[in-house]
Motif scaffolding. Sequence first.
Motif, PDB file in Angstrom:
ATOM      1  N   TYR A   1       0.839  -1.202   0.000  1.00  0.00           N
ATOM      2  CA  TYR A   1       0.000   0.000   0.000  1.00  0.00           C
ATOM      3  C   TYR A   1       0.873   1.250   0.000  1.00  0.00           C
ATOM      4  CZ  TYR A   1      -2.326  -3.503   3.135  1.00  0.00           C
ATOM      5  OH  TYR A   1      -2.762  -4.633   3.767  1.00  0.00           O
ATOM      6  N   VAL A   2       1.956   1.194   0.781  1.00  0.00           N
ATOM      7  CA  VAL A   2       2.842   2.355   0.880  1.00  0.00           C
ATOM      8  C   VAL A   2       3.532   2.614  -0.457  1.00  0.00           C
ATOM      9  CG1 VAL A   2       4.856   3.326   2.059  1.00  0.00           C
ATOM     10  CG2 VAL A   2       3.178   1.995   3.352  1.00  0.00           C
ATOM     11  N   PHE A   3       3.947   1.535  -1.137  1.00  0.00           N
ATOM     12  CA  PHE A   3       4.575   1.704  -2.446  1.00  0.00           C
ATOM     13  C   PHE A   3       3.594   2.333  -3.439  1.00  0.00           C
ATOM     14  CE2 PHE A   3       7.202  -2.255  -1.213  1.00  0.00           C
ATOM     15  CZ  PHE A   3       8.146  -1.470  -0.579  1.00  0.00           C
ATOM     16  N   MET A   4       2.336   1.934  -3.375  1.00  0.00           N
ATOM     17  CA  MET A   4       1.315   2.521  -4.247  1.00  0.00           C
ATOM     18  C   MET A   4       1.143   4.010  -3.942  1.00  0.00           C
ATOM     19  SD  MET A   4      -1.598  -0.464  -4.220  1.00  0.00           S
ATOM     20  CE  MET A   4      -2.743   0.446  -5.268  1.00  0.00           C
ATOM     21  N   PHE A   5       1.176   4.362  -2.649  1.00  0.00           N
ATOM     22  CA  PHE A   5       1.049   5.759  -2.241  1.00  0.00           C
ATOM     23  C   PHE A   5       2.220   6.578  -2.775  1.00  0.00           C
ATOM     24  CE2 PHE A   5       1.487   8.872   1.466  1.00  0.00           C
ATOM     25  CZ  PHE A   5       0.532   9.749   0.961  1.00  0.00           C
ATOM     26  N   ILE A   6       3.425   6.052  -2.627  1.00  0.00           N
ATOM     27  CA  ILE A   6       4.615   6.738  -3.134  1.00  0.00           C
ATOM     28  C   ILE A   6       4.536   6.901  -4.648  1.00  0.00           C
ATOM     29  CG2 ILE A   6       7.119   6.496  -3.485  1.00  0.00           C
ATOM     30  CD1 ILE A   6       7.211   5.173  -0.692  1.00  0.00           C
ATOM     31  N   GLU A   7       4.124   5.853  -5.331  1.00  0.00           N
ATOM     32  CA  GLU A   7       4.012   5.908  -6.790  1.00  0.00           C
ATOM     33  C   GLU A   7       2.985   6.958  -7.220  1.00  0.00           C
ATOM     34  OE1 GLU A   7       3.702   2.711 -10.441  1.00  0.00           O
ATOM     35  OE2 GLU A   7       2.386   2.421  -8.712  1.00  0.00           O
ATOM     36  N   ALA A   8       1.851   7.002  -6.516  1.00  0.00           N
ATOM     37  CA  ALA A   8       0.809   7.977  -6.857  1.00  0.00           C
ATOM     38  C   ALA A   8       1.305   9.402  -6.628  1.00  0.00           C
ATOM     39  CB  ALA A   8      -0.443   7.715  -6.024  1.00  0.00           C
ATOM     40  N   MET A   9       2.001   9.639  -5.501  1.00  0.00           N
ATOM     41  CA  MET A   9       2.540  10.974  -5.248  1.00  0.00           C
ATOM     42  C   MET A   9       3.548  11.367  -6.321  1.00  0.00           C
ATOM     43  SD  MET A   9       2.939  11.617  -1.162  1.00  0.00           S
ATOM     44  CE  MET A   9       4.228  10.407  -0.890  1.00  0.00           C
ATOM     45  N   ALA A  10       4.392  10.405  -6.708  1.00  0.00           N
ATOM     46  CA  ALA A  10       5.385  10.694  -7.743  1.00  0.00           C
ATOM     47  C   ALA A  10       4.711  10.976  -9.089  1.00  0.00           C
ATOM     48  CB  ALA A  10       6.349   9.525  -7.874  1.00  0.00           C
ATOM     49  N   ASP A  11       3.663  10.215  -9.407  1.00  0.00           N
ATOM     50  CA  ASP A  11       2.933  10.465 -10.655  1.00  0.00           C
ATOM     51  C   ASP A  11       2.380  11.888 -10.690  1.00  0.00           C
ATOM     52  OD1 ASP A  11       3.403   7.948 -11.681  1.00  0.00           O
ATOM     53  OD2 ASP A  11       1.435   7.131 -11.164  1.00  0.00           O
ATOM     54  N   ALA A  12       1.826  12.325  -9.558  1.00  0.00           N
ATOM     55  CA  ALA A  12       1.280  13.683  -9.504  1.00  0.00           C
ATOM     56  C   ALA A  12       2.382  14.722  -9.687  1.00  0.00           C
ATOM     57  CB  ALA A  12       0.567  13.906  -8.170  1.00  0.00           C
TER      58      ALA A  12
ATOM     59  N   ALA B   1       9.061  11.855  -2.834  1.00  0.00           N
ATOM     60  CA  ALA B   1       7.920  11.153  -2.235  1.00  0.00           C
ATOM     61  C   ALA B   1       8.382  10.120  -1.214  1.00  0.00           C
ATOM     62  CB  ALA B   1       7.097  10.478  -3.337  1.00  0.00           C
ATOM     63  N   ALA B   2       9.378   9.316  -1.578  1.00  0.00           N
ATOM     64  CA  ALA B   2       9.847   8.258  -0.681  1.00  0.00           C
ATOM     65  C   ALA B   2      10.470   8.826   0.584  1.00  0.00           C
ATOM     66  CB  ALA B   2      10.845   7.361  -1.411  1.00  0.00           C
ATOM     67  N   GLN B   3      11.275   9.875   0.454  1.00  0.00           N
ATOM     68  CA  GLN B   3      11.904  10.466   1.640  1.00  0.00           C
ATOM     69  C   GLN B   3      10.860  11.088   2.563  1.00  0.00           C
ATOM     70  OE1 GLN B   3      15.020  10.241   2.729  1.00  0.00           O
ATOM     71  NE2 GLN B   3      14.504  11.436   4.559  1.00  0.00           N
ATOM     72  N   SER B   4       9.815  11.648   1.981  1.00  0.00           N
ATOM     73  CA  SER B   4       8.753  12.236   2.801  1.00  0.00           C
ATOM     74  C   SER B   4       8.033  11.165   3.619  1.00  0.00           C
ATOM     75  CB  SER B   4       7.761  12.991   1.919  1.00  0.00           C
ATOM     76  OG  SER B   4       8.376  14.124   1.337  1.00  0.00           O
ATOM     77  N   VAL B   5       7.774  10.014   2.992  1.00  0.00           N
ATOM     78  CA  VAL B   5       7.130   8.905   3.707  1.00  0.00           C
ATOM     79  C   VAL B   5       8.059   8.369   4.793  1.00  0.00           C
ATOM     80  CG1 VAL B   5       6.282   6.539   3.485  1.00  0.00           C
ATOM     81  CG2 VAL B   5       5.608   8.268   1.811  1.00  0.00           C
ATOM     82  N   TYR B   6       9.320   8.189   4.451  1.00  0.00           N
ATOM     83  CA  TYR B   6      10.308   7.687   5.414  1.00  0.00           C
ATOM     84  C   TYR B   6      10.429   8.628   6.611  1.00  0.00           C
ATOM     85  CZ  TYR B   6      14.891   6.242   7.256  1.00  0.00           C
ATOM     86  OH  TYR B   6      15.912   5.824   8.062  1.00  0.00           O
ATOM     87  N   GLY B   7      10.571   9.920   6.338  1.00  0.00           N
ATOM     88  CA  GLY B   7      10.721  10.882   7.412  1.00  0.00           C
ATOM     89  C   GLY B   7       9.474  10.994   8.276  1.00  0.00           C
ATOM     90  N   SER B   8       8.311  10.913   7.651  1.00  0.00           N
ATOM     91  CA  SER B   8       7.053  10.987   8.398  1.00  0.00           C
ATOM     92  C   SER B   8       6.900   9.795   9.329  1.00  0.00           C
ATOM     93  CB  SER B   8       5.870  11.055   7.430  1.00  0.00           C
ATOM     94  OG  SER B   8       5.974  12.186   6.591  1.00  0.00           O
ATOM     95  N   ALA B   9       7.246   8.602   8.831  1.00  0.00           N
ATOM     96  CA  ALA B   9       7.178   7.400   9.663  1.00  0.00           C
ATOM     97  C   ALA B   9       8.150   7.507  10.836  1.00  0.00           C
ATOM     98  CB  ALA B   9       7.505   6.170   8.817  1.00  0.00           C
TER      99      ALA B   9
END
Length: 264
Positions: free
Chosen positions: A176-187, A202-210
């Motif tokens: 699910y997280v990979f899909m979220f990252i992919e969607a953010m990157a697509d946008a 996108a990936a660094q934002s998810v990593y840092g938020s977690a």
Amino acid sequence: MQLGFIGTGNMAGAIMGGIIKKGVFKAEEIIGSDVFAPGREKTKAAYGINVTDDNREVAEKSKVIILSVKPQFYASAIEGIKDLITEDKLIITIAPGKSLAWLEEQFGKPVKIIRTMPNTPAMVGEGMTAACANGHVTQEELKYAVDILSAFGKVEVVPEHLMDVVVSVSGSSPAYVFMFIEAMADAAVADGMPRAQAYKFAAQSVYGSAKMVLETGKHPGELKDMVCSPAGTTIEAVRTLEARGFRSAVIESMKVCTDMSKHM
């Protein structure tokens, strides 16, 4: 040999890599079996372990045996080795949906079994693993298993009734997280950012938020509120996510995943 793997796929490789890197076992102390020759040779080349096409060789030589084949092959794999499993050997499983009671039934005798559910971030040493043990495993043996599992990430001992929930919240959730990252990157790409750069942002934002959730101890809602300025860009994005059913979609997807695990 001290540690054996029956199955040398991606998850097994992730576990091996962490164990070797942390020095829990040396490569020469690990043996893995796989009927798929290219797969086992790839694992041997990557980690320097001993490999074989014979599950029974692994069972004979190992004190700790990790069953890392796909769930549908568990019954046949256990059938092939159960006569070699003695009371001093420890079995660790990583398959969703295979309960301790089911596993004990397959062996047909008292066997020390620890059921676990790791996830693919183990490949980068950031896995999340849940573990539970049957009544034949001592606290000392459970701690030993947790030490092994900790080589590739965090470990929590949980009651078995939560294992299906673990599948949805950590075992499957990287997808699910990979899909979220992919969607953010697509946008971001749609708005003009180069693809590689979009993935990094996108990936660094998810990593840092977690990491903020884990290290600050603050409620995710509080951390979300910290980003949402009055009449700002973030709250408008949050409003749109809510209108599109973002949280509901996540919750319903996870409930389906949990239910699927219960009936495997």
